[in-house]
Structures are given as C-alpha cells and as structure tokens.
Design an enzyme around this catalytic site. Structure first.
Site, PDB file in Angstrom:
ATOM      1  N   ASP A 124       0.843  -1.197   0.000  1.00 60.51           N
ATOM      2  CA  ASP A 124       0.000   0.000   0.000  1.00 60.51           C
ATOM      3  C   ASP A 124       0.879   1.249   0.000  1.00 60.51           C
ATOM      4  O   ASP A 124       1.598   1.510   0.967  1.00 60.51           O
ATOM      5  CB  ASP A 124      -0.899  -0.012   1.240  1.00 60.51           C
ATOM      6  CG  ASP A 124      -2.027   0.999   1.171  1.00 60.51           C
ATOM      7  OD1 ASP A 124      -1.969   1.897   0.315  1.00 60.51           O
ATOM      8  OD2 ASP A 124      -2.967   0.901   1.968  1.00 60.51           O
ATOM      9  N   ASP A 125       0.832   2.015  -1.081  1.00 67.40           N
ATOM     10  CA  ASP A 125       1.581   3.271  -1.214  1.00 67.40           C
ATOM     11  C   ASP A 125       3.089   3.051  -1.318  1.00 67.40           C
ATOM     12  O   ASP A 125       3.866   3.931  -0.940  1.00 67.40           O
ATOM     13  CB  ASP A 125       1.301   4.222  -0.045  1.00 67.40           C
ATOM     14  CG  ASP A 125      -0.080   4.839  -0.081  1.00 67.40           C
ATOM     15  OD1 ASP A 125      -0.840   4.540  -1.017  1.00 67.40           O
ATOM     16  OD2 ASP A 125      -0.400   5.615   0.840  1.00 67.40           O
ATOM     17  N   CYS A 127      -6.065   4.302  -3.712  1.00 67.20           N
ATOM     18  CA  CYS A 127      -6.400   2.987  -3.143  1.00 67.20           C
ATOM     19  C   CYS A 127      -7.630   2.291  -3.721  1.00 67.20           C
ATOM     20  O   CYS A 127      -7.523   1.247  -4.360  1.00 67.20           O
ATOM     21  CB  CYS A 127      -6.574   3.120  -1.633  1.00 67.20           C
ATOM     22  SG  CYS A 127      -5.104   3.697  -0.767  1.00 67.20           S
ATOM     23  N   ARG A 143      -7.677  -1.038  -6.325  1.00 66.15           N
ATOM     24  CA  ARG A 143      -8.050  -2.385  -5.871  1.00 66.15           C
ATOM     25  C   ARG A 143      -9.244  -2.924  -6.659  1.00 66.15           C
ATOM     26  O   ARG A 143      -9.311  -4.113  -6.971  1.00 66.15           O
ATOM     27  CB  ARG A 143      -8.341  -2.343  -4.373  1.00 66.15           C
ATOM     28  CG  ARG A 143      -7.084  -2.100  -3.570  1.00 66.15           C
ATOM     29  CD  ARG A 143      -7.326  -1.552  -2.164  1.00 66.15           C
ATOM     30  NE  ARG A 143      -6.090  -0.931  -1.709  1.00 66.15           N
ATOM     31  CZ  ARG A 143      -5.098  -1.595  -1.121  1.00 66.15           C
ATOM     32  NH1 ARG A 143      -5.233  -2.888  -0.861  1.00 66.15           N
ATOM     33  NH2 ARG A 143      -3.986  -0.983  -0.764  1.00 66.15           N
ATOM     34  N   LYS A 202      -5.763  -5.364   3.808  1.00 69.30           N
ATOM     35  CA  LYS A 202      -6.616  -4.229   3.477  1.00 69.30           C
ATOM     36  C   LYS A 202      -7.557  -4.579   2.327  1.00 69.30           C
ATOM     37  O   LYS A 202      -7.132  -5.083   1.291  1.00 69.30           O
ATOM     38  CB  LYS A 202      -5.736  -3.034   3.099  1.00 69.30           C
ATOM     39  CG  LYS A 202      -6.530  -1.793   2.692  1.00 69.30           C
ATOM     40  CD  LYS A 202      -5.595  -0.642   2.399  1.00 69.30           C
ATOM     41  CE  LYS A 202      -6.337   0.576   1.874  1.00 69.30           C
ATOM     42  NZ  LYS A 202      -5.459   1.728   1.632  1.00 69.30           N
ATOM     43  N   HIS A 226     -10.862  -2.317   1.344  1.00 70.33           N
ATOM     44  CA  HIS A 226     -11.141  -0.964   0.848  1.00 70.33           C
ATOM     45  C   HIS A 226     -12.050  -0.921  -0.380  1.00 70.33           C
ATOM     46  O   HIS A 226     -11.935  -0.032  -1.222  1.00 70.33           O
ATOM     47  CB  HIS A 226      -9.847  -0.210   0.571  1.00 70.33           C
ATOM     48  CG  HIS A 226      -9.973   1.257   0.904  1.00 70.33           C
ATOM     49  ND1 HIS A 226      -8.938   2.153   0.832  1.00 70.33           N
ATOM     50  CD2 HIS A 226     -11.057   1.985   1.316  1.00 70.33           C
ATOM     51  CE1 HIS A 226      -9.346   3.356   1.181  1.00 70.33           C
ATOM     52  NE2 HIS A 226     -10.636   3.285   1.479  1.00 70.33           N
ATOM     53  N   SER A 262      -8.469   1.873   4.889  1.00 70.38           N
ATOM     54  CA  SER A 262      -7.135   2.395   5.182  1.00 70.38           C
ATOM     55  C   SER A 262      -6.907   2.541   6.680  1.00 70.38           C
ATOM     56  O   SER A 262      -7.829   2.858   7.443  1.00 70.38           O
ATOM     57  CB  SER A 262      -6.935   3.761   4.500  1.00 70.38           C
ATOM     58  OG  SER A 262      -6.859   3.614   3.098  1.00 70.38           O
ATOM     59  N   HIS A 267       1.298   2.313   4.098  1.00 69.11           N
ATOM     60  CA  HIS A 267       0.392   3.459   4.231  1.00 69.11           C
ATOM     61  C   HIS A 267       0.552   4.054   5.634  1.00 69.11           C
ATOM     62  O   HIS A 267       0.761   3.325   6.613  1.00 69.11           O
ATOM     63  CB  HIS A 267      -1.049   2.977   4.023  1.00 69.11           C
ATOM     64  CG  HIS A 267      -2.062   4.054   3.814  1.00 69.11           C
ATOM     65  ND1 HIS A 267      -2.473   4.900   4.836  1.00 69.11           N
ATOM     66  CD2 HIS A 267      -2.772   4.432   2.715  1.00 69.11           C
ATOM     67  CE1 HIS A 267      -3.388   5.731   4.365  1.00 69.11           C
ATOM     68  NE2 HIS A 267      -3.590   5.476   3.084  1.00 69.11           N
ATOM     69  N   ASP A 299      -0.321  -0.867  -4.815  1.00 64.56           N
ATOM     70  CA  ASP A 299      -1.592  -0.325  -5.309  1.00 64.56           C
ATOM     71  C   ASP A 299      -1.436   1.003  -6.010  1.00 64.56           C
ATOM     72  O   ASP A 299      -2.259   1.382  -6.844  1.00 64.56           O
ATOM     73  CB  ASP A 299      -2.617  -0.206  -4.169  1.00 64.56           C
ATOM     74  CG  ASP A 299      -2.252   0.839  -3.128  1.00 64.56           C
ATOM     75  OD1 ASP A 299      -1.049   1.183  -2.996  1.00 64.56           O
ATOM     76  OD2 ASP A 299      -3.158   1.301  -2.409  1.00 64.56           O
ATOM     77  N   ASN A 300      -0.384   1.747  -5.702  1.00 64.20           N
ATOM     78  CA  ASN A 300      -0.091   3.034  -6.356  1.00 64.20           C
ATOM     79  C   ASN A 300       1.255   3.511  -5.874  1.00 64.20           C
ATOM     80  O   ASN A 300       1.907   2.859  -5.046  1.00 64.20           O
ATOM     81  CB  ASN A 300      -1.185   4.081  -6.070  1.00 64.20           C
ATOM     82  CG  ASN A 300      -1.568   4.234  -4.618  1.00 64.20           C
ATOM     83  OD1 ASN A 300      -2.677   3.888  -4.219  1.00 64.20           O
ATOM     84  ND2 ASN A 300      -0.649   4.729  -3.803  1.00 64.20           N
ATOM     85  N   LYS A 331       1.557   9.312  -5.622  1.00 65.59           N
ATOM     86  CA  LYS A 331       0.146   9.012  -5.400  1.00 65.59           C
ATOM     87  C   LYS A 331      -0.739  10.189  -5.820  1.00 65.59           C
ATOM     88  O   LYS A 331      -0.366  11.345  -5.613  1.00 65.59           O
ATOM     89  CB  LYS A 331      -0.061   8.690  -3.918  1.00 65.59           C
ATOM     90  CG  LYS A 331      -1.470   8.288  -3.524  1.00 65.59           C
ATOM     91  CD  LYS A 331      -1.510   7.893  -2.048  1.00 65.59           C
ATOM     92  CE  LYS A 331      -2.908   7.460  -1.629  1.00 65.59           C
ATOM     93  NZ  LYS A 331      -2.949   6.992  -0.225  1.00 65.59           N
TER      94      LYS A 331
END
Length: 420
Positions: A17-18, A57, A61, A111, A113, A136, A199, A251-252, A272
């Site tokens: 994540d991130d 996010c 996903r 996660k 989301h 998140s 994240h 995810d990004n 992001k």
C-alpha cells in the site's frame, strides 16, 4: 482463450500500500534492504513498466480484482470511507470468482477498501475467507456522526478486535497466509495478501521497529520483505515452489506529501494521486520456478488489470462473456518476459478524482490530456521533454484513443454497489 493445463498453478498476490517504484533494492533503493524481494527478481522476472489501475487505493483495488478500469465498475472517484453506502457491486466478477470455476480455495488477507459492510466484503466477492482491516489504517480516527471510530480487525464478516494494534498487522497477516498455504498445499489456491503498510500511520513489530536506514517507512517495508521470505520458505518447505506463481506489486505510487513517511518514485516524477509516471507505475516482480525464466527484466506495458484474464487462462477457465474486461491475457509475456510483446495497445491514466489525465501506448508514447504535452517514455521516462510539436499525428492518435475509451466507458459502465 484458456490455457490447456491439467495442473493450474497456485497463486499468491502480495499487494503493498503506497509503496513507490524506487522502494525496493532491485528497483534502485539505496536505503531499504529487501533481500527476499530482490531474490524473487533474481529467481523470476522484474517488470519495469507495470501500472496500477489508478494512482489511489479504492479505484486501484477495484481494477485489480475485476480486470477493469475503475470507471467501468463505478469506483473511479477517490476512496471509500467507513460506513459508506457504496462499494464493489455484488454482481462484479472478481479473480476468486473466476478461479473458483477451476476449484481454487481462496483467502483475502489485509486491506480490502472496496466497502466495509455487507454485501461488499471479501466473502461477498468470491473469497472463501477474510482476515484484515476493511479500509485504510488512517481511518481509525475518522468521526462518523460525531462518534470516534476504532480501527477494526475483521475475520470474515465479524469484527474480532478494535482498535487493532497496527504494529502486529504485517506479522499476523503473514501467519494467516502461511497457515492457509499449509492447509491448502494440495491446491490449487489463491492467496491475496494486501498489506496495510506502508500506508501512514506507519508501524512495524518490535523486531523491525527502528532497524532500517530509512526510518519508519523503511522499517515497514523491510518487515513486508520478511513476510515475503516467510511465504517463499513455506512454499519451498511444502515442496510446491514450482507449482506456485507469486506476484508482488503495489496499489499506487508513494504519498509524497507525507515527506519522510512517504516513499520514493525513484527516477520517476510524481507520486500518489498523480498521472505522472510515479503515480500509477509501480514495482512488480513475478516468480514461478521452472516456468518464468530467472533473472528476466521486462519493460513491456503491463497493468494490474491484466492479472484477472492471465490467471483465468492459466487456470483454464473462460472469462465472463456478459461484460467488458479491460485487462489482457499476458500469459505469453509472463512465460517469455525477455522476448514477448505486450498484449496491450494502450493504458489510460486516471487522476485521483477519476478523470482521464493521460494516455500511453505500448510503444512508449504518452500524452498528458490536461496539458497536451507529449513524452516518449522509452527515451524520457522522467517526462522532462515535451515533443508534441514534433509529432502532431501521435498527439491526435492518442487523444482519439482516450476519447474512444471514454465513450466506451460511458456506454458500457457497470453500476456501483449500493446498500439497499
């Protein structure tokens, strides 16, 4: 078309994540030590032009799990919040839905989301089981109708702990993944491990807290690297290494506004929320001993949307015929990452708010739709030199590509899920 295979592979997808493009050793990080991820790349393939479905996010996903652009499934705008009355529509066909046709057991860990209440939870979307945080980790302090919300840890559809101790999450997700793999060693299985970290707010267990050269952010990633190592060791111990495809990505891109607590896009620009390369272009590694050639590096265009049709082909099942899937079967690219061509002709970048912000083709031409700037990513991945004036025909072609997809999405978009 499905691949003619009597023994479809087990599949493990690890989704950070991130995490930025430059936050793994083999992708150029000088400070974060990732020996297990580096080993994955040595034993498999590193993909350097791999794109998330969006630079944020929830849309990202949704894109991964449905094989579709976020706008195709109604989740292109920003992110979902606790108790939102929207989520991934129950009628969407996800990766575990497709793999279920081939007899796969499946678990979602970490996660989610895509909606935190029924009918939007993982077990409503094809997964046999779920263990994780439904949104998140910075949403634990959100106020809903004036009430403080504790960050929940869920098993299937029930909250089992609140507030969850975030320093334990990476380790607990890993333990659950190992147990799932052990229980389903005879396969086939699909393990989707979507880490909460890195994240913000960042956290790590005592074993990793304060141990990296990159502060809390590095601690979190180095624990994720340990997690990958545990999973690979489990596959080896059970003798199913060569029967299992493991994919690692994010995810990004990095949340640059978080400063030292954010990550690095490496040599890319932006992060992001952005349609600059550092927003959706993410690190990606695939390992499948005996099938994916070791030490491969692939610069062909590939996206998270391509996983669903690729895994369907490897499992020998057909894609749903009643809907548009934007992903492409990348089996050939996976098997021959050093020589095969991309199965994609285009990729359209969306902004954090869901608008189309740029478009690129498989030859590396990228048009910024907001500024009409044109870049050739194969020669200028940092997006420093606008060559639009020199290539007006390319500008016109890419603008028409974006217009055509926008029209298609408008005509063939599927509804977002809503609570009755």
């Amino acid at each position: 078309m499905p691949t003619d295979t009597a023994d479809p592979p087990n599949v493990v997808v690890v989704f950070a994540d991130d995490q930025g493009f430059g936050d793994i050793g083999c992708f150029g990080s000088p400070y974060i030590e990732t020996p297990n991820l580096d080993g994955m790349a040595t034993e498999g393939a590193k993909f350097t032009s791999f794109y998330a479905g969006a630079p944020i996010c929830t849309p990202s996903r949704a894109s991964l799990l449905t094989g579709s652009y976020p706008g195709r499934v109604g989740l292109e705008e920003w992110v979902l919040f606790p108790d939102d009355e929207e989520g991934l529509h129950p009628d969407e066909v996800t990766i575990p839905d497709v793999l279920d046709e081939a007899g796969y057991a499946s678990t979602c860990l970490g996660k989610w989301h895509l909606g935190d209440c029924e009918p939007f939870l993982p077990t409503n979307h094809g997964f046999d089981e779920y263990f994780g945080v439904p949104y998140s980790n910075d949403m634990g302090a959100a106020h809903t109708d004036g009430e403080y919300r504790e960050l929940p840890l869920m098993r299937d559809t029930d909250v089992v702990e609140a507030p969850v101790d975030q320093s334990t999450l990476t380790r607990r997700y890993t333990e659950e993944a190992v147990e799932f793999i052990e229980d389903n060693r005879d396969g086939p299985f699909f393990c989707y491990l979507a880490h909460t970290m890195p994240h913000v707010p960042l956290d790590a267990s005592d074993e990793f807290d304060g141990t990296s050269r990159r502060g809390d952010y590095g601690d979190a990633i180095e624990e994720i690297d340990w997690s990958v190592g545990r999973i690979l060791a489990t596959l080896d111990r059970l003798g199913i290494d060569e029967e299992t495809l493991v994919i690692y990505t994010s995810d990004n891109g990095p949340w640059l506004e978080e400063g030292v607590d954010g990550g690095s896009p490496g040599h890319l620009s932006g992060g992001k929320f952005s349609v600059a390369e550092g927003g959706p272009r993410v690190p990606a590694i695939a390992r499948w001993p005996g099938t994916i050639p070791s030490g491969s590096v692939c610069s062909e265009l590939l996206t998270a949307m391509d996983l669903l049709p690729t895994l369907a082909a490897l499992a020998g099942v057909d894609l749903p015929a009643d809907r548009t899937i934007d992903g492409a079967d990348a089996t050939d690219l996976l098997m021959r990452p050093g020589s095969a061509d991309s199965p994609r002709e285009r990729y359209v970048y969306q902004t954090g708010g869901g608008d189309f912000g740029a478009v690129r083709d498989a030859d590396g031409w990228k048009l910024r739709l907001d500024t009409d700037e044109l870049y050739h990513l194969h020669e200028d991945v940092e997006e420093r030199f606008d060559v639009a004036d020199d290539h007006p025909a390319v500008v016109d072609r890419l603008r028409e590509t974006a217009r055509s997809l926008a029209a298609d999405l408008s005509e063939h978009a599927r509804p977002v899920g809503r609570v009755d």
